[in-house]
Design a protein around this motif. Sequence first.
Motif, PDB file in Angstrom:
ATOM      1  N   VAL A 253      -1.909  -4.127   8.496  1.00 28.16           N
ATOM      2  CA  VAL A 253      -0.947  -5.241   8.383  1.00 28.16           C
ATOM      3  C   VAL A 253      -0.958  -5.623   6.905  1.00 28.16           C
ATOM      4  CG1 VAL A 253      -0.371  -7.615   9.025  1.00 28.16           C
ATOM      5  CG2 VAL A 253      -1.379  -6.063  10.725  1.00 28.16           C
TER       6      VAL A 253
ATOM      7  N   SER B 250      -7.139  -0.578  -7.950  1.00 26.21           N
ATOM      8  CA  SER B 250      -7.570  -1.939  -8.258  1.00 26.21           C
ATOM      9  C   SER B 250      -8.434  -2.516  -7.127  1.00 26.21           C
ATOM     10  CB  SER B 250      -6.380  -2.845  -8.564  1.00 26.21           C
ATOM     11  OG  SER B 250      -5.539  -2.912  -7.462  1.00 26.21           O
TER      12      SER B 250
ATOM     13  N   LEU C 269       7.376  -3.331   5.010  1.00 26.20           N
ATOM     14  CA  LEU C 269       7.032  -3.510   3.588  1.00 26.20           C
ATOM     15  C   LEU C 269       8.118  -2.901   2.701  1.00 26.20           C
ATOM     16  CD1 LEU C 269       4.878  -4.194   1.323  1.00 26.20           C
ATOM     17  CD2 LEU C 269       4.010  -1.874   1.681  1.00 26.20           C
TER      18      LEU C 269
ATOM     19  N   ARG D  13     -10.844  -7.159   0.557  1.00 25.23           N
ATOM     20  CA  ARG D  13     -11.101  -6.497   1.841  1.00 25.23           C
ATOM     21  C   ARG D  13     -12.024  -5.295   1.684  1.00 25.23           C
ATOM     22  NH1 ARG D  13      -4.894  -6.500   2.551  1.00 25.23           N
ATOM     23  NH2 ARG D  13      -5.316  -4.427   1.746  1.00 25.23           N
TER      24      ARG D  13
HETATM   25  O1  PMV Z   1      -3.872  -6.339  -4.057  1.00 28.50           O
HETATM   26  P1  PMV Z   1      -2.552  -6.151  -4.642  1.00 28.50           P
HETATM   27  O2  PMV Z   1      -2.085  -7.355  -5.412  1.00 28.50           O
HETATM   28  O3  PMV Z   1      -2.508  -4.874  -5.451  1.00 28.50           O
HETATM   29  O4  PMV Z   1      -1.475  -5.983  -3.456  1.00 28.50           O
HETATM   30  C1  PMV Z   1      -1.545  -4.964  -2.508  1.00 28.50           C
HETATM   31  C2  PMV Z   1      -0.327  -4.917  -1.665  1.00 28.50           C
HETATM   32  C3  PMV Z   1      -0.235  -3.791  -0.665  1.00 28.50           C
HETATM   33  O5  PMV Z   1      -1.083  -2.724  -1.018  1.00 28.50           O
HETATM   34  C4  PMV Z   1       1.194  -3.264  -0.651  1.00 28.50           C
HETATM   35  C5  PMV Z   1      -0.564  -4.260   0.745  1.00 28.50           C
HETATM   36  C6  PMV Z   1      -2.009  -4.538   1.047  1.00 28.50           C
HETATM   37  O6  PMV Z   1      -2.243  -5.434   1.867  1.00 28.50           O
HETATM   38  O7  PMV Z   1      -2.913  -3.864   0.519  1.00 28.50           O
END
Ligand code: PMV
Length: 360
Positions: A29, A124, A271, A168
């Motif tokens: 999700v 990242s 998405l 996460r």
């Molecule tokens: O953590 P960010 O700011 O790079 O955002 C990640 C966004 C997605 O990978 C598209 C969705 C997700 O929940 O990881």
Amino acid sequence: MPFYLKAMKSNNAERGTITWQSPSNIALVKYWGKHGNQLPRNPSLSMTLQASLTETALSYQKRKEPGNGIGLTFAFEGKRNETFENRITEYLNKLLPDYPFLADYHLQIDSGNTFPHSSGIASSASAFSALALCVVSLKNIVTDLQKESEFYREASFLARLGSGSACRSVYGGYTIWGEVDKVPGYSDEFAVPLRSEIHEVFQSFYDAVLIVSGEEKKVGSSAGHSLMERHPFAQSRFRQAHEHTAELIKVLSTGDLERYITIVENEALTLHALMMSSSPGFMLMRKETMEIIERIRDFRKTENIPVSFTLDAGPNVHLLYPGKYRKETVKFIEDSLADLCAERFWIDDAIGKGPEKIND
Ligand code: PMV
């Protein structure tokens, strides 16, 4: 002996090196839209990977005179990298009010990934997770020791400030970040491992990352999230993410593969639909992405094998499947999907146990 006590044996408050390996994660999700200081507009649920890792070594040495701000040199894959150095210095400087001891040291960070730089895999998440774990480990050396659960919670909180999805990666298995309507126990500030039981079928799960293109992302993460600020479908999307998270929590404990496939594929396509219908709009799928999706759906139907897909904010496809079908699925990838990948390249990844501390 808990790992942070072991670390104290060879590292001391004067100097030392702390090394963590942290995996990437794939959102089932999706987190898409943020506010304030890296807080999510909706909950997300991810599976932590095993093979796609960042390894980060943080060496620290007490400065003779306490420094003014962060003193850092940063090397990526053996070479000094000033772009990353500036980004990490800015990140660590922001932590100083709560982590003042960071200015007492000269810091040297050496970081590298197990997956190729140009694979299109977002690094990242694994990078900020590994870095945050190093920072909290250093805190444990110079201040009071924490309980293990608090240690990971704090690392998740810090990882979030670097890159949302990184919070996460601090845990293995399935992880939730963000408060979920009608489901207590989750937070916007840090991720929490899935609290409910996980059915056997979801305990051995694979993610074949099919690299359609290794090019840099067309839309950076922050620019992408900001597209949700004035998106006409924002409110219904945020509501849907709550519903999908709550249902997926149940599905992961009952083992309902059919609903899993429906939710996970819908999340991926939502998405991309959100990106297409943003202003300006972005089309991140390529023709190979769509062809791979078609072939996955055909294979599922004709062979009756529960393979499914998800997507990140890019053209690569994550093929998700239960361990029980490994042989047939790897053959399917080699015979029918690898030709659609850049240089036939795909990463054979799977659910993982989370970060690991490397040195003592
Ligand atoms: O953590 P960010 O700011 O790079 O955002 C990640 C966004 C997605 O990978 C598209 C969705 C997700 O929940 O990881």
